[in-house]
Design a protein around this motif. Structure first.
Motif, PDB file in Angstrom:
ATOM      1  N   THR A  47       0.822  -1.208   0.000  1.00 22.92           N
ATOM      2  CA  THR A  47       0.000   0.000   0.000  1.00 22.92           C
ATOM      3  C   THR A  47       0.856   1.258   0.000  1.00 22.92           C
ATOM      4  N   VAL A  48       1.947   1.237   0.771  1.00 22.75           N
ATOM      5  CA  VAL A  48       2.866   2.375   0.792  1.00 22.75           C
ATOM      6  C   VAL A  48       3.452   2.623  -0.594  1.00 22.75           C
ATOM      7  N   MET A  49       3.910   1.567  -1.236  1.00 18.26           N
ATOM      8  CA  MET A  49       4.555   1.715  -2.545  1.00 18.26           C
ATOM      9  C   MET A  49       3.554   2.174  -3.608  1.00 18.26           C
ATOM     10  N   LEU A  50       2.320   1.682  -3.533  1.00 17.78           N
ATOM     11  CA  LEU A  50       1.301   2.099  -4.498  1.00 17.78           C
ATOM     12  C   LEU A  50       0.919   3.564  -4.268  1.00 17.78           C
ATOM     13  N   THR A  51       0.789   3.963  -3.006  1.00 19.79           N
ATOM     14  CA  THR A  51       0.486   5.361  -2.695  1.00 19.79           C
ATOM     15  C   THR A  51       1.589   6.274  -3.205  1.00 19.79           C
ATOM     16  N   GLN A  52       2.835   5.872  -2.982  1.00 20.31           N
ATOM     17  CA  GLN A  52       3.974   6.654  -3.466  1.00 20.31           C
ATOM     18  C   GLN A  52       3.958   6.773  -4.983  1.00 20.31           C
ATOM     19  N   GLU A  53       3.566   5.690  -5.660  1.00 21.19           N
ATOM     20  CA  GLU A  53       3.530   5.708  -7.123  1.00 21.19           C
ATOM     21  C   GLU A  53       2.470   6.683  -7.632  1.00 21.19           C
ATOM     22  N   ILE A  54       1.339   6.737  -6.937  1.00 23.75           N
ATOM     23  CA  ILE A  54       0.297   7.694  -7.309  1.00 23.75           C
ATOM     24  C   ILE A  54       0.805   9.123  -7.144  1.00 23.75           C
ATOM     25  N   ILE A  55       1.491   9.379  -6.034  1.00 21.51           N
ATOM     26  CA  ILE A  55       1.969  10.731  -5.733  1.00 21.51           C
ATOM     27  C   ILE A  55       3.000  11.198  -6.751  1.00 21.51           C
ATOM     28  N   THR A  56       3.878  10.311  -7.179  1.00 20.67           N
ATOM     29  CA  THR A  56       5.010  10.728  -8.018  1.00 20.67           C
ATOM     30  C   THR A  56       4.775  10.572  -9.517  1.00 20.67           C
ATOM     31  N   SER A  57       3.693   9.902  -9.920  1.00 23.93           N
ATOM     32  CA  SER A  57       3.453   9.674 -11.355  1.00 23.93           C
ATOM     33  C   SER A  57       2.862  10.917 -12.018  1.00 23.93           C
ATOM     34  N   THR A  58       3.165  11.085 -13.301  1.00 24.20           N
ATOM     35  CA  THR A  58       2.580  12.166 -14.102  1.00 24.20           C
ATOM     36  C   THR A  58       2.050  11.586 -15.409  1.00 24.20           C
ATOM     37  N   PRO A  59       0.856  10.987 -15.380  1.00 24.32           N
ATOM     38  CA  PRO A  59       0.302  10.392 -16.599  1.00 24.32           C
ATOM     39  C   PRO A  59      -0.023  11.462 -17.632  1.00 24.32           C
ATOM     40  N   PRO A  60       0.011  11.120 -18.926  1.00 25.30           N
ATOM     41  CA  PRO A  60      -0.382  12.097 -19.958  1.00 25.30           C
ATOM     42  C   PRO A  60      -1.846  12.485 -19.795  1.00 25.30           C
ATOM     43  N   ASP A  61      -2.205  13.667 -20.255  1.00 27.48           N
ATOM     44  CA  ASP A  61      -3.544  14.215 -20.037  1.00 27.48           C
ATOM     45  C   ASP A  61      -4.652  13.266 -20.470  1.00 27.48           C
ATOM     46  N   LEU A  75      -4.782  10.164 -20.421  1.00 25.99           N
ATOM     47  CA  LEU A  75      -4.865   8.944 -19.604  1.00 25.99           C
ATOM     48  C   LEU A  75      -5.142   9.220 -18.133  1.00 25.99           C
ATOM     49  N   VAL A  76      -5.289  10.486 -17.756  1.00 25.49           N
ATOM     50  CA  VAL A  76      -5.375  10.836 -16.332  1.00 25.49           C
ATOM     51  C   VAL A  76      -6.504  10.092 -15.622  1.00 25.49           C
ATOM     52  N   LYS A  77      -7.714  10.140 -16.175  1.00 22.79           N
ATOM     53  CA  LYS A  77      -8.853   9.515 -15.500  1.00 22.79           C
ATOM     54  C   LYS A  77      -8.671   8.007 -15.381  1.00 22.79           C
ATOM     55  N   LEU A  78      -8.317   7.366 -16.483  1.00 24.07           N
ATOM     56  CA  LEU A  78      -8.144   5.915 -16.471  1.00 24.07           C
ATOM     57  C   LEU A  78      -7.017   5.503 -15.527  1.00 24.07           C
ATOM     58  N   PHE A  79      -5.919   6.253 -15.567  1.00 24.51           N
ATOM     59  CA  PHE A  79      -4.748   5.946 -14.740  1.00 24.51           C
ATOM     60  C   PHE A  79      -5.100   5.999 -13.259  1.00 24.51           C
ATOM     61  N   TYR A  80      -5.658   7.121 -12.815  1.00 27.63           N
ATOM     62  CA  TYR A  80      -5.941   7.280 -11.389  1.00 27.63           C
ATOM     63  C   TYR A  80      -7.120   6.422 -10.930  1.00 27.63           C
ATOM     64  N   LYS A  81      -8.054   6.160 -11.812  1.00 29.99           N
ATOM     65  CA  LYS A  81      -9.172   5.275 -11.450  1.00 29.99           C
ATOM     66  C   LYS A  81      -8.656   3.884 -11.116  1.00 29.99           C
ATOM     67  N   GLY A  82      -7.782   3.343 -11.969  1.00 27.34           N
ATOM     68  CA  GLY A  82      -7.228   2.017 -11.714  1.00 27.34           C
ATOM     69  C   GLY A  82      -6.421   1.970 -10.429  1.00 27.34           C
ATOM     70  N   TYR A  83      -5.602   2.985 -10.213  1.00 24.17           N
ATOM     71  CA  TYR A  83      -4.776   3.026  -9.008  1.00 24.17           C
ATOM     72  C   TYR A  83      -5.635   3.177  -7.757  1.00 24.17           C
ATOM     73  N   ALA A  84      -6.667   4.020  -7.827  1.00 23.00           N
ATOM     74  CA  ALA A  84      -7.517   4.247  -6.662  1.00 23.00           C
ATOM     75  C   ALA A  84      -8.246   2.972  -6.253  1.00 23.00           C
ATOM     76  N   LYS A  85      -8.793   2.250  -7.224  1.00 22.05           N
ATOM     77  CA  LYS A  85      -9.516   1.020  -6.907  1.00 22.05           C
ATOM     78  C   LYS A  85      -8.581  -0.042  -6.344  1.00 22.05           C
ATOM     79  N   ARG A  86      -7.361  -0.103  -6.878  1.00 26.11           N
ATOM     80  CA  ARG A  86      -6.378  -1.053  -6.354  1.00 26.11           C
ATOM     81  C   ARG A  86      -5.976  -0.698  -4.932  1.00 26.11           C
TER      82      ARG A  86
END
Length: 337
Positions: free
Chosen positions: A180-194, A196-207
């Motif tokens: 959970t720590v590593m996934l949270t860190q990945e969300i904080i530091t990632s910069t998905p292209p515009d 893909l933003v919704k799809l990217f963060y939706k998948g990460y949030a549900k995980r």
């Protein structure tokens, strides 16, 4: 101290409401651009963003510092329709006011770092001046929670299932684990292209939600012996190296010393967290970046420098070992296609 008042919602109005809270107590105004705050220099710096990613689900990302103490005061709502689930990687203890009662939430440990609350409950917490705040907050509607958690199934094993179904005001904490720590860190530091933003963060949030609830229900591995502070230190060191792949890979002994660890401890923890050895992990990152540049028809000498190799012959040798062909042949094949 800035006493910033706001309301809990699950849509873009969250940022607007939070900005109004800042602007009510600060002489310089916080603005919103591309779903993020633009802080005046006197208030803070860094990322404070909110993205709607699904109907009833939004992701708030905080990776910022404030130049004055900020007391975030969430006002209680008349209805209990909104939920918030925060994943806190900030390395200090929070003092949280819960329904008028203060409670200390430990910061430098795995415990009580996930905080769940619903909108009828009031809440406040203080972000100390100049201390980096690193947090992901998931904003959820009750309808999303019931449907996605499948709360109506008798054997869903979701923590506080009965209370969530009955829609009572609710606040509780869960413990972090390594994944959970590593996934949270990945969300904080990632910069998905515009796009893909919704799809990217939706998948990460549900995980992220699934990991937290699975662990609480007893379906995932225990934390083990890894210390929380050591894990955050290695995550920060990894991010620093990833951001500068044009530099040579730091010598393990030097990096471990900078992290206040022995070389063996750092190496063992790094492999436990990322599966691969320290050297293998970053060598592969460099080779993947080199491959991307070769596909763009960059000169081999420039590619070598871009991934931290002073000696082009050494770069060619390492690249050939990784891709089973020299960089020139790889580039020619990629450009041809």
């Amino acid at each position: 101290m800035l006493n910033v008042k706001y309301n809990l919602t699950t849509c873009s109005s969250y940022l607007t409401d939070m900005a109004a809270g800042f602007n009510a107590v600060s002489s310089q105004k916080v603005e919103i651009k591309n779903n993020q705050f633009v802080f005046p220099k006197s208030v803070g710096e860094g990322t404070f963003a909110c993205y709607d990613v699904d109907t009833g689900l939004a992701v708030v990302i905080m990776d910022c510092i404030f130049f004055d103490d900020v007391n975030f005061i969430r006002l209680p709502a008349e209805i209990n329709y909104f939920h918030a689930m925060s994943f806190n990687l900030t390395n200090f203890s929070f003092m949280v006011n819960k329904d008028g009662k203060e409670k200390q939430l430990e910061g430098e440990s795995w415990r009580n770092k996930i905080f769940y609350s619903t909108s009828k409950t009031e809440l406040s917490w203080i972000a100390p001046a100049t201390i980096p705040i690193r947090m992901v907050v998931l904003l959820l509607s009750r309808e999303w929670v019931i449907n996605k958690y499948r709360l109506k199934k008798q054997q869903s094993h979701i923590p506080y299932q009965k209370e969530l179904l009955e829609d009572v005001p609710l606040q509780f904490t869960l413990d972090l684990d390594l994944e959970t720590v590593m996934l949270t860190q990945e969300i904080i530091t990632s910069t998905p292209p515009d796009f893909l933003v919704k799809l990217f963060y939706k998948g990460y949030a549900k995980r992220l939600i699934a990991l937290a609830l699975e662990r609480e229900a007893g379906y995932s591995n225990s934390i083990g012996t890894l210390k929380y502070h050591d894990v955050l230190t290695i995550i920060d060191a990894k991010k620093s190296i990833e951001d500068h792949l044009e530099r040579p890979i730091p010598i393990l002994d030097d990096l471990a010393k900078n992290c206040s660890m022995s070389s063996s401890k750092f190496a063992n923890m790094f492999k436990a967290m990322y599966v691969k050895s320290y050297l293998q992990f970053f060598q592969e990152l460099k080779m993947e970046k080199a491959a991307e540049l070769l596909k763009k028809n960059f000169e081999i000498v420039d590619v070598a420098k871009s991934v931290g190799f002073v000696n082009q012959s050494h770069f060619t040798k390492v690249f050939k070992e990784y891709f089973r062909m020299p960089p020139k042949a790889y580039r020619d094949a990629a450009v041809k296609h």
